[in-house]
Every structure is written in structure tokens, then in C-alpha cells.
Design a protein around this motif. Structure first.
Motif, PDB file in Angstrom:
ATOM      1  N   LEU A 155      16.067   6.976  97.428  1.00 45.69           N
ATOM      2  CA  LEU A 155      17.170   7.284  96.396  1.00 45.69           C
ATOM      3  C   LEU A 155      17.720   5.889  96.091  1.00 45.69           C
ATOM      4  O   LEU A 155      18.086   5.610  95.016  1.00 45.69           O
TER       5      LEU A 155
ATOM      6  N   ARG B   2      17.857   1.554  88.346  1.00 44.76           N
ATOM      7  CA  ARG B   2      18.486   1.878  87.188  1.00 44.76           C
ATOM      8  C   ARG B   2      19.443   0.580  86.635  1.00 44.76           C
ATOM      9  O   ARG B   2      19.936  -0.384  87.043  1.00 44.76           O
TER      10      ARG B   2
ATOM     11  N   ASN C  92      17.979   4.037  92.699  1.00 42.55           N
ATOM     12  CA  ASN C  92      19.300   3.583  91.977  1.00 42.55           C
ATOM     13  C   ASN C  92      19.384   2.122  91.786  1.00 42.55           C
ATOM     14  O   ASN C  92      19.765   1.721  90.915  1.00 42.55           O
TER      15      ASN C  92
ATOM     16  N   ILE D 192      20.343  16.884  95.594  1.00 43.05           N
ATOM     17  CA  ILE D 192      20.698  15.765  95.447  1.00 43.05           C
ATOM     18  C   ILE D 192      21.035  15.518  93.809  1.00 43.05           C
ATOM     19  O   ILE D 192      21.650  14.737  93.261  1.00 43.05           O
ATOM     20  N   SER D 193      19.874  15.857  93.026  1.00 45.17           N
ATOM     21  CA  SER D 193      20.047  15.768  91.650  1.00 45.17           C
ATOM     22  C   SER D 193      21.244  16.402  91.148  1.00 45.17           C
ATOM     23  O   SER D 193      21.994  15.731  90.322  1.00 45.17           O
ATOM     24  N   LYS D 194      21.681  17.391  91.554  1.00 46.55           N
ATOM     25  CA  LYS D 194      23.008  18.121  91.238  1.00 46.55           C
ATOM     26  C   LYS D 194      24.139  17.367  91.597  1.00 46.55           C
ATOM     27  O   LYS D 194      25.162  17.497  91.067  1.00 46.55           O
ATOM     28  N   ARG D 195      24.136  16.494  92.531  1.00 44.08           N
ATOM     29  CA  ARG D 195      25.162  15.773  93.269  1.00 44.08           C
ATOM     30  C   ARG D 195      24.952  14.306  92.994  1.00 44.08           C
ATOM     31  O   ARG D 195      25.203  13.374  93.769  1.00 44.08           O
ATOM     32  N   GLU D 196      24.337  13.847  91.774  1.00 42.08           N
ATOM     33  CA  GLU D 196      24.112  12.470  91.519  1.00 42.08           C
ATOM     34  C   GLU D 196      25.393  11.926  91.628  1.00 42.08           C
ATOM     35  O   GLU D 196      25.336  10.577  92.219  1.00 42.08           O
ATOM     36  N   ASP D 197      26.628  12.249  91.059  1.00 40.98           N
ATOM     37  CA  ASP D 197      27.822  11.604  91.209  1.00 40.98           C
ATOM     38  C   ASP D 197      28.124  11.433  92.752  1.00 40.98           C
ATOM     39  O   ASP D 197      28.794  10.004  92.810  1.00 40.98           O
TER      40      ASP D 197
ATOM     41  N   PHE E 260      26.205  11.047  95.413  1.00 40.25           N
ATOM     42  CA  PHE E 260      25.322  10.032  95.643  1.00 40.25           C
ATOM     43  C   PHE E 260      25.719   8.627  95.354  1.00 40.25           C
ATOM     44  O   PHE E 260      25.944   7.496  96.185  1.00 40.25           O
ATOM     45  N   LYS E 261      26.145   8.274  94.118  1.00 40.66           N
ATOM     46  CA  LYS E 261      26.624   7.149  93.646  1.00 40.66           C
ATOM     47  C   LYS E 261      27.703   6.654  94.164  1.00 40.66           C
ATOM     48  O   LYS E 261      27.979   5.595  94.434  1.00 40.66           O
TER      49      LYS E 261
ATOM     50  N   TRP F  78      15.953  17.607  96.946  1.00 43.36           N
ATOM     51  CA  TRP F  78      16.015  16.986  95.826  1.00 43.36           C
ATOM     52  C   TRP F  78      16.580  17.558  94.581  1.00 43.36           C
ATOM     53  O   TRP F  78      17.426  16.538  93.755  1.00 43.36           O
TER      54      TRP F  78
END
Length: 59
Positions: free
Chosen positions: A52, A59, A56, A14-19, A21-22, A11
Motif C-alpha cells: 500500500l 500517486r 501511495n 482497505i479500499s473502503k478505508r482509503e482515507d 490509510f492516507k 483489500w
């Protein structure tokens, strides 16, 4: 406890790589890649991937 620690690490990653993921999410939603490939690129399991995705979509 090891499983819990592993999930926290995933987690956090993933939080650090949110961009990232998007970007992958957009490609997956557009049909450019299968969900399995998206999971592989993110390094997450099926449950985490769809969790996730659900977050997403809200949002």
C-alpha cells in the motif's frame, strides 16, 4: 482458497478505508508512529502495508 478470500476481504476493507490509510500513512511518514503501529491500526500484515505504501508513493 480461504487465504485468497481473506486477502480479498482485507483489500476490500482497505479500499473502503482509503482515507484512514492516507491519514495513517502521513503520520507514519512524518515519524509520528512506527510502521508496526501503523500496520496494527490498519489491521494488515507487513507485506500488505508496504504494498500500500508503494502504491501511495506512485500517486
Amino acid at each position: 482458497m480461504a487465504g485468497f478470500t481473506k486477502r480479498c476481504v482485507v483489500w476490500t476493507a482497505i479500499s473502503k478505508r482509503e482515507d484512514v490509510f492516507k491519514e495513517i500513512y502521513v503520520r507514519w511518514k512524518a515519524g509520528e508512529m512506527k510502521a508496526v503501529k501503523a500496520m496494527g491500526e490498519l489491521g494488515v500484515k507487513k507485506t500488505t502495508f508496504y504494498k500500500l505504501v508503494k502504491e501511495n508513493q506512485n500517486r
